[in-house]
Scaffold this motif. Structure first.
Motif, PDB file in Angstrom:
ATOM      1  N   LYS A  27       2.990   6.859 -10.686  1.00  0.00           N
ATOM      2  CA  LYS A  27       2.013   6.160 -12.059  1.00  0.00           C
ATOM      3  C   LYS A  27       3.440   6.190 -12.954  1.00  0.00           C
ATOM      4  N   THR A  28       4.408   6.667 -13.415  1.00  0.00           N
ATOM      5  CA  THR A  28       4.906   6.602 -14.216  1.00  0.00           C
ATOM      6  C   THR A  28       6.786   6.879 -13.799  1.00  0.00           C
ATOM      7  N   GLY A  29       8.007   7.689 -12.772  1.00  0.00           N
ATOM      8  CA  GLY A  29       8.617   7.223 -12.537  1.00  0.00           C
ATOM      9  C   GLY A  29       8.526   5.856 -12.067  1.00  0.00           C
ATOM     10  N   THR A  30      10.033   5.965 -11.190  1.00  0.00           N
ATOM     11  CA  THR A  30      10.255   4.443 -10.688  1.00  0.00           C
ATOM     12  C   THR A  30      10.516   4.539  -9.394  1.00  0.00           C
ATOM     13  N   GLN A  31      10.502   3.896  -8.354  1.00  0.00           N
ATOM     14  CA  GLN A  31      10.573   4.232  -6.738  1.00  0.00           C
ATOM     15  C   GLN A  31      11.852   3.164  -6.644  1.00  0.00           C
ATOM     16  N   SER A  32      12.679   2.385  -7.581  1.00  0.00           N
ATOM     17  CA  SER A  32      13.601   1.705  -6.808  1.00  0.00           C
ATOM     18  C   SER A  32      14.486   2.172  -5.759  1.00  0.00           C
ATOM     19  N   THR A  33      14.682   3.656  -6.019  1.00  0.00           N
ATOM     20  CA  THR A  33      15.230   3.633  -4.759  1.00  0.00           C
ATOM     21  C   THR A  33      15.604   3.968  -3.282  1.00  0.00           C
ATOM     22  N   ALA A  34      14.515   3.364  -3.358  1.00  0.00           N
ATOM     23  CA  ALA A  34      13.336   3.352  -1.666  1.00  0.00           C
ATOM     24  C   ALA A  34      13.880   1.543  -1.051  1.00  0.00           C
ATOM     25  N   ASP A  35      14.545   2.213   0.065  1.00  0.00           N
ATOM     26  CA  ASP A  35      15.183   1.043   0.565  1.00  0.00           C
ATOM     27  C   ASP A  35      13.920   0.218   1.563  1.00  0.00           C
ATOM     28  N   PRO A  36      14.361  -1.353   0.525  1.00  0.00           N
ATOM     29  CA  PRO A  36      12.845  -2.664   0.642  1.00  0.00           C
ATOM     30  C   PRO A  36      12.519  -2.633   2.885  1.00  0.00           C
ATOM     31  N   ARG A  37      13.429  -1.991   3.597  1.00  0.00           N
ATOM     32  CA  ARG A  37      13.173  -2.193   4.970  1.00  0.00           C
ATOM     33  C   ARG A  37      12.481  -1.217   5.819  1.00  0.00           C
ATOM     34  N   GLU A  38      12.916  -0.320   4.878  1.00  0.00           N
ATOM     35  CA  GLU A  38      12.653   1.328   5.459  1.00  0.00           C
ATOM     36  C   GLU A  38      11.113   1.086   4.910  1.00  0.00           C
ATOM     37  N   ILE A  39      10.909   0.349   4.308  1.00  0.00           N
ATOM     38  CA  ILE A  39       9.065   0.214   3.594  1.00  0.00           C
ATOM     39  C   ILE A  39       8.151  -0.303   4.562  1.00  0.00           C
ATOM     40  N   ASP A  40       9.711  -1.738   5.075  1.00  0.00           N
ATOM     41  CA  ASP A  40       8.663  -3.022   5.803  1.00  0.00           C
ATOM     42  C   ASP A  40       8.640  -1.518   6.804  1.00  0.00           C
ATOM     43  N   PHE A  41       9.774  -1.282   7.575  1.00  0.00           N
ATOM     44  CA  PHE A  41       8.801   0.209   8.656  1.00  0.00           C
ATOM     45  C   PHE A  41       7.602   0.491   9.183  1.00  0.00           C
ATOM     46  N   HIS A  42       7.228   1.492   7.818  1.00  0.00           N
ATOM     47  CA  HIS A  42       6.453   2.550   7.838  1.00  0.00           C
ATOM     48  C   HIS A  42       5.684   1.351   8.043  1.00  0.00           C
ATOM     49  N   MET A  43       5.443  -0.080   6.564  1.00  0.00           N
ATOM     50  CA  MET A  43       4.008  -0.732   7.326  1.00  0.00           C
ATOM     51  C   MET A  43       3.833  -1.421   8.271  1.00  0.00           C
TER      52      MET A  43
END
Length: 668
Positions: free
Chosen positions: A326-342
């Motif tokens: 809620k207070t941090g940033t997750q911009s370091t997370a790889d969008p393609r990796e996020i897609d994989f877990h979804m």
């Protein structure tokens, strides 16, 4: 310090002053425990002055309320909600649609509402307040309401232990569908399994389904790699799966989770890459729809999984910038990796829903909702705004565990959870019920009160939960999903608790091993609670044949928990107990299952372990590596299970007792 301010503050915040154990002994809550519990709720009361200040603030906040912060109503009936001062008011759905509004001097006059969760906003002068108004059905779904019948039976099994010629060494969702089909043909009305909550992609040392990372998402280790939507007829996918399948040791008697992960996880990554290249547009569209429907929760969960790959699963050790979503940033997370877990979650959901829609049995899956999630996992990370700090969920000593239990699971603070309108609980319930005909809420006592164990070494104590509200939210989600609810109500049960559950339509949970009278004799089956699901054994108890053989006592002696003399006495007591359950010369499984079949309970549940005459329990509480917990693979394969005589015998007993397979159209 034992000042009155501390005690009054703790009581207002739901810290119970005492509890009684099974022997009736009173355990008073210490002041150290009170301070630890208040700290967990973000309230500092380390000194008398701190406690007085916090108490003044809390009383001031409560005095400012125009209306009760939570007010449960019964759907279909109008109601008057008292207000403390004249106010304008409006009632909205959760997406902001105004249902009705008006002005109130003494009461808000609400019309009959449909089942759902509403927000009541009241305004008086400069003060504005929003209250939660759950409109609950009079009762949750029942056997009678769904099928017009009062009796059913089913089987519970360990999904991880299912053996087949096609899986990769761990029972998967396709195995589950095949088992449901086999049991449905034998007349079973439901198939129960242990929790299938997400363990965490990066987790390597977890084997218990009761220690998940997030209860609102599915365990992707059970994905059937040969049944990926969009790749069913893809030859390249078949080649990839075939190569991995050829490495599986079909003679293994237990699951090696690390080896299994090493086989499955690279394969799933390869299949995802193939999906993004070769899947048909219809499958791609369905995946996109799933992502859109999953909203922020799905994306945030996938973000946690992605960050855990880089930083490890324990979010408390992550860099400050990403430690709090809620207070941090997750911009370091790889969008393609996020897609994989979804995508993994989409595949798991599709495969599970296929079981539900197969109609192999009328009630379908009987799923288990664990009492909590790991403190270092995704659910705790995502729910930090309502997480109780510095405490773990557990249980005081009872007949299930004489030493008490510290589960190392995340606890959610009632006051903090209320500010989110109990978002975490509701999302977890919704996911668990999505593909279930029945859901069992493990340790349902947690809806009424939770036992918190402080990290600072202070004794544990109970925290009062908003029982009426939480029970209403369970009823609302069950109504939406048309799902029966069983409350696992073993252990120390407060007076009136079971009556309150029954009044809302929840089924009680009866384990024959524990159903005894005050003199120690087994309860007459005719006296079991009719509105309940009954079984002989659970994952935490000896199996039927293990009970008769005293395998649990053997283990206690082997582990040094009892000496030879104590073990001998326990075995003698066990022989007497078995004699009371099994007539001389009778076959134990037949005798006990017949007793279960003819009990007046609504649902009778039989373990696959007991049908297959397994003696080793799925889990031996109090052990981790000493016993093969959550790893044992069944001897019988799914391909041969339908011909096992004991399965046909059990089905015949249930048929003779009037628990035949029942279908919505009334045909057996």
């Amino acid at each position: 310090m034992s000042g009155s301010a501390l005690h009054e503050l703790a009581q207002l915040c739901g810290v119970l002053p005492a509890f009684h154990d099974l022997q009736g002994n009173e355990h008073r809550t210490s002041d150290d425990t009170r301070r630890a519990m208040l700290r967990a709720m973000r309230i500092e009361a380390g000194t008398e002055s701190d406690a007085e200040h916090a108490l003044e603030l809390l009383k001031s906040e409560q005095a400012a309320h125009i209306v009760s912060p939570e007010f449960v109503v019964t759907a279909g009936h109008g109601v008057l909600i008292p207000v403390r001062k004249a106010c304008d008011w409006s009632l909205c759905t959760e997406d902001g649609q105004v249902i009705v509004q008006g002005f109130a001097e003494h009461h808000v006059d609400l019309p009959a509402l449909e089942v759902g969760v509403y927000q009541l906003t009241v305004t008086s002068g400069e003060h504005r307040q929003t209250a939660l108004v759950p409109a609950v059905p009079r009762q949750t779904p029942s056997l009678a309401s769904r099928f017009g019948r009062e009796r059913a039976w089913g089987v519970t099994a360990a999904l991880y232990g299912l053996k087949s010629e096609r899986n990769l060494g761990l029972g998967d969702y396709a195995d589950l569908a095949n088992l449901a089909r086999t049991l449905g043909e034998k007349g079973a009305g439901f198939l129960g399994i242990n929790p299938i909550h997400d363990w965490g992609w990066s987790t390597t040392d977890i084997a218990s389904p009761y220690s998940p990372s997030h209860r609102g998402f599915l365990n992707t280790l059970h994905i059937a790699a040969d049944a990926i939507p969009g790749l069913a007829d893809n030859p390249n996918a078949a080649i990839l799966v075939g190569r991995v399948r050829d490495t599986v040791d079909r003679g293994a008697r237990s699951v090696d989770y690390q080896q299994f992960r090493a086989r499955l996880q690279p394969l799933l990554r390869d299949l995802f890459a193939l999906f993004t290249q070769d899947a048909d547009e219809g499958s791609r569209a369905r995946f996109r729809d799933f992502v859109q429907a999953g909203g922020d929760d799905l994306h945030l969960f996938a973000t946690y999984e992605t960050l855990a790959v880089t930083h490890g699963e324990t979010w408390q050790l992550w860099p400050d910038a990403i430690r709090n979503p809620k207070t941090g940033t997750q911009s370091t997370a790889d969008p393609r990796e996020i897609d994989f877990h979804m995508w993994l979650q989409w595949v798991a959901n599709v495969q599970l829903e296929r079981i539900s829609s197969a109609h192999a049995m009328p009630l379908g899956l009987y799923l288990d909702l664990a009492v909590g999630a790991r403190r270092d996992g995704a659910e705790a990370w995502m729910g930090q705004d309502s997480l109780a700090a510095g405490v773990s969920l557990g249980a005081p000593p009872d007949h299930l565990s004489p030493e008490g239990q510290n589960w190392q699971l995340a606890a959610f603070a009632p006051s903090l959870s209320a500010k989110t309108h109990h978002h975490n609980l509701r999302s977890v319930l919704r996911q668990s019920m999505r593909s279930a005909g029945i859901i069992r809420i493990d340790h349902v006592l947690g809806l009424n009160r939770s036992f918190w164990i402080p990290d600072d070494g202070s004794p544990g104590a109970y925290i009062q939960q908003p029982f009426e509200t939480l029970l209403a939210l369970v009823g609302i989600e069950a109504h939406y999903a048309d799902c029966l609810v069983v409350g696992e109500d073993l252990g120390l049960v407060p007076d009136g608790f079971r009556d309150a559950l029954s009044a809302r339509g929840l089924y009680s949970y009866s384990v024959l091993q524990y159903e005894k009278e005050a003199d120690g004799s087994f309860r007459d089956p005719a006296h079991l609670r009719p509105h309940s699901l009954a079984c002989f054994a659970t994952h935490d108890t000896p199996t039927l044949y293990g009970y008769c053989a005293g395998r649990d006592i053997d283990w206690w002696q082997r582990l040094g928990w009892v000496d030879a003399g104590g073990a001998g006495q326990l075995r003698e007591e066990r022989r007497s107990s078995v004699a009371a359950l099994v007539p001389d010369g009778a076959e134990p499984g037949t005798a006990i299952h017949n007793r279960l079949a003819h009990a007046p309970v609504a649902m009778a549940s039989v373990q696959l372990d007991d049908i297959l005459k397994e003696e080793e329990a799925q889990n031996l509480p109090g052990t981790i590596d000493e016993h093969s917990n959550w790893r044992r693979i069944y001897d019988a394969s799914l391909e041969t299970l339908g011909a096992v005589p004991e399965l046909n015998d059990t089905a015949g007993l249930m048929q003779a007792a009037g628990r035949a397979n029942i279908y919505p159209d009334g045909d057996d």
